[in-house]
Design a protein around this motif. Structure first.
Motif, PDB file in Angstrom:
ATOM      1  N   THR A 185      57.809  43.471  48.795  1.00  0.00           N
ATOM      2  CA  THR A 185      57.565  42.297  47.958  1.00  0.00           C
ATOM      3  C   THR A 185      56.373  41.560  48.556  1.00  0.00           C
ATOM      4  O   THR A 185      56.159  41.586  49.771  1.00  0.00           O
ATOM      5  N   GLU A 186      55.587  40.908  47.707  1.00  0.00           N
ATOM      6  CA  GLU A 186      54.407  40.175  48.174  1.00  0.00           C
ATOM      7  C   GLU A 186      54.503  38.711  47.776  1.00  0.00           C
ATOM      8  O   GLU A 186      54.889  38.395  46.655  1.00  0.00           O
ATOM      9  N   ILE A 187      54.166  37.835  48.697  1.00  0.00           N
ATOM     10  CA  ILE A 187      54.065  36.402  48.397  1.00  0.00           C
ATOM     11  C   ILE A 187      52.653  35.964  48.767  1.00  0.00           C
ATOM     12  O   ILE A 187      52.180  36.248  49.875  1.00  0.00           O
ATOM     13  N   LEU A 188      51.971  35.321  47.824  1.00  0.00           N
ATOM     14  CA  LEU A 188      50.542  35.038  47.970  1.00  0.00           C
ATOM     15  C   LEU A 188      50.273  33.548  47.811  1.00  0.00           C
ATOM     16  O   LEU A 188      50.873  32.899  46.951  1.00  0.00           O
ATOM     17  N   THR A 189      49.370  33.023  48.635  1.00  0.00           N
ATOM     18  CA  THR A 189      48.939  31.641  48.490  1.00  0.00           C
ATOM     19  C   THR A 189      47.412  31.581  48.459  1.00  0.00           C
ATOM     20  O   THR A 189      46.739  32.349  49.153  1.00  0.00           O
ATOM     21  N   SER A 217      40.463  29.448  42.567  1.00  0.00           N
ATOM     22  CA  SER A 217      41.568  29.622  41.625  1.00  0.00           C
ATOM     23  C   SER A 217      41.662  31.087  41.235  1.00  0.00           C
ATOM     24  O   SER A 217      40.642  31.780  41.155  1.00  0.00           O
ATOM     25  N   LEU A 218      42.879  31.547  40.960  1.00  0.00           N
ATOM     26  CA  LEU A 218      43.098  32.947  40.594  1.00  0.00           C
ATOM     27  C   LEU A 218      44.017  33.028  39.387  1.00  0.00           C
ATOM     28  O   LEU A 218      44.970  32.250  39.257  1.00  0.00           O
ATOM     29  N   TYR A 219      43.728  33.985  38.527  1.00  0.00           N
ATOM     30  CA  TYR A 219      44.658  34.360  37.450  1.00  0.00           C
ATOM     31  C   TYR A 219      45.444  35.550  37.978  1.00  0.00           C
ATOM     32  O   TYR A 219      44.879  36.615  38.259  1.00  0.00           O
ATOM     33  N   VAL A 220      46.758  35.364  38.147  1.00  0.00           N
ATOM     34  CA  VAL A 220      47.598  36.400  38.758  1.00  0.00           C
ATOM     35  C   VAL A 220      48.767  36.723  37.838  1.00  0.00           C
ATOM     36  O   VAL A 220      49.148  35.916  36.983  1.00  0.00           O
ATOM     37  N   GLY A 221      49.335  37.910  38.043  1.00  0.00           N
ATOM     38  CA  GLY A 221      50.493  38.253  37.231  1.00  0.00           C
ATOM     39  C   GLY A 221      51.096  39.592  37.607  1.00  0.00           C
ATOM     40  O   GLY A 221      50.497  40.371  38.359  1.00  0.00           O
ATOM     41  N   PHE A 222      52.297  39.839  37.095  1.00  0.00           N
ATOM     42  CA  PHE A 222      52.949  41.138  37.266  1.00  0.00           C
ATOM     43  C   PHE A 222      53.641  41.526  35.975  1.00  0.00           C
ATOM     44  O   PHE A 222      53.925  40.682  35.114  1.00  0.00           O
ATOM     45  N   ALA A 237      52.389  35.800  34.054  1.00  0.00           N
ATOM     46  CA  ALA A 237      51.048  35.516  34.557  1.00  0.00           C
ATOM     47  C   ALA A 237      50.773  34.015  34.549  1.00  0.00           C
ATOM     48  O   ALA A 237      51.326  33.274  33.729  1.00  0.00           O
ATOM     49  N   LYS A 238      49.885  33.609  35.468  1.00  0.00           N
ATOM     50  CA  LYS A 238      49.620  32.177  35.614  1.00  0.00           C
ATOM     51  C   LYS A 238      48.322  31.984  36.390  1.00  0.00           C
ATOM     52  O   LYS A 238      47.971  32.805  37.250  1.00  0.00           O
ATOM     53  N   VAL A 239      47.608  30.915  36.089  1.00  0.00           N
ATOM     54  CA  VAL A 239      46.463  30.516  36.898  1.00  0.00           C
ATOM     55  C   VAL A 239      46.989  29.679  38.060  1.00  0.00           C
ATOM     56  O   VAL A 239      47.712  28.697  37.849  1.00  0.00           O
ATOM     57  N   ILE A 240      46.647  30.091  39.285  1.00  0.00           N
ATOM     58  CA  ILE A 240      47.095  29.338  40.459  1.00  0.00           C
ATOM     59  C   ILE A 240      45.877  28.830  41.227  1.00  0.00           C
ATOM     60  O   ILE A 240      44.822  29.471  41.256  1.00  0.00           O
ATOM     61  N   VAL A 260      51.495  28.969  45.335  1.00  0.00           N
ATOM     62  CA  VAL A 260      52.125  30.193  45.842  1.00  0.00           C
ATOM     63  C   VAL A 260      52.702  30.981  44.677  1.00  0.00           C
ATOM     64  O   VAL A 260      53.270  30.399  43.746  1.00  0.00           O
ATOM     65  N   PHE A 261      52.563  32.308  44.736  1.00  0.00           N
ATOM     66  CA  PHE A 261      53.096  33.173  43.680  1.00  0.00           C
ATOM     67  C   PHE A 261      53.719  34.401  44.332  1.00  0.00           C
ATOM     68  O   PHE A 261      53.224  34.895  45.340  1.00  0.00           O
ATOM     69  N   VAL A 262      54.818  34.890  43.735  1.00  0.00           N
ATOM     70  CA  VAL A 262      55.549  36.041  44.281  1.00  0.00           C
ATOM     71  C   VAL A 262      55.436  37.233  43.339  1.00  0.00           C
ATOM     72  O   VAL A 262      55.561  37.091  42.121  1.00  0.00           O
ATOM     73  N   PHE A 263      55.205  38.420  43.931  1.00  0.00           N
ATOM     74  CA  PHE A 263      55.161  39.670  43.184  1.00  0.00           C
ATOM     75  C   PHE A 263      56.311  40.550  43.681  1.00  0.00           C
ATOM     76  O   PHE A 263      56.294  41.013  44.826  1.00  0.00           O
TER      77      PHE A 263
END
Length: 221
Positions: free
Chosen positions: A113-117, A122-127, A138-141, A146-149
């Motif tokens: 599992t990955e947790i990213l900060t 800014s980043l557009y991230v998603g799984f 997906a979300k712009v952070i 922090v976002f979890v994959f």
């Protein structure tokens, strides 16, 4: 009664192996012995008497990675290959640098599992979830978010801005592994049959040939 106890003990053993991702430590540490030729699930322990402070240390994450490539991103991974002391501890770290409009392309980690900060930008991230739903989360952070994959799910990070971006990711394995979807499908060695790929992607064989040529060349540089 004895047979029930044996069965319960067996089930407990099976469940412990099923739940565990990386090998669990049975001592304070198990610094990897990279000179050993013995193959085990993980890495063989160095004699504790030979362990040094530097076995738990690495420097360099303050330096930006080179993003001068087709994707405009660079991942600097700190896993058990970089820090021998991570062996059996079930964790690793990565710095991810993004040029403007840089992409860490769709990929997944088979063992983590990955947790990213986000540190800068800014980043557009998603799984995407598994079949049959294939649901996108997906979300712009932004900086400080922090976002979890979840483990084993395809995910991505994209810098949609005009400035550089930097993120730090922690992964729940000493050796999380990474499978980049496009590289694996179109850049496998030997190549996957174009008949298979043409049918899977509902594309003509000429397109498949072009894609395989691009990714096979990239993977062999």
């Amino acid at each position: 009664m004895a047979s029930i106890i044996v069965l319960l003990a067996f089930l407990a053993l099976v469940c412990s192996h099923a739940i565990a991702s990386d090998p669990s430590p049975l001592q304070d540490f198990c610094v990897a012995d990279k000179t050993s030729h013995v193959f085990v699930n993980g890495l063989v322990c160095k004699n504790p008497k030979d362990v040094k402070t530097d076995d738990f240390f690495v420097s360099g994450l303050d330096k930006p990675g080179d993003t001068a490539n087709k994707l405009g991103s660079n991942v600097t991974l700190v896993n058990v290959e970089k820090i021998a002391g991570l062996n059996t501890l079930g964790i690793s770290l990565a710095r991810i640098d993004f040029a403007p409009y840089g992409l860490n392309p769709p990929h997944f980690h088979p063992r983590a599992t990955e947790i990213l900060t986000v540190l800068e930008g800014s980043l557009y991230v998603g799984f995407v979830t598994s079949n049959p739903d294939n649901r996108l989360f997906a979300k712009v952070i932004n900086k400080g978010d922090v976002f979890v994959f979840p483990q084993g799910l395809i995910h991505f990070q994209f810098n949609y801005g005009t400035k550089n971006a930097v993120a730090i990711a922690a992964l729940s394995s000493q050796n999380p592994g990474v499978i980049t979807i496009a590289n694996a499908v179109f850049g496998s060695k030997p190549p996957i049959s174009r008949d298979v790929l043409a049918k899977a992607f509902q594309a003509d064989k000429k397109t498949i040939d072009w894609l395989q040529a691009q990714f096979w060349m990239d993977n062999n540089n």
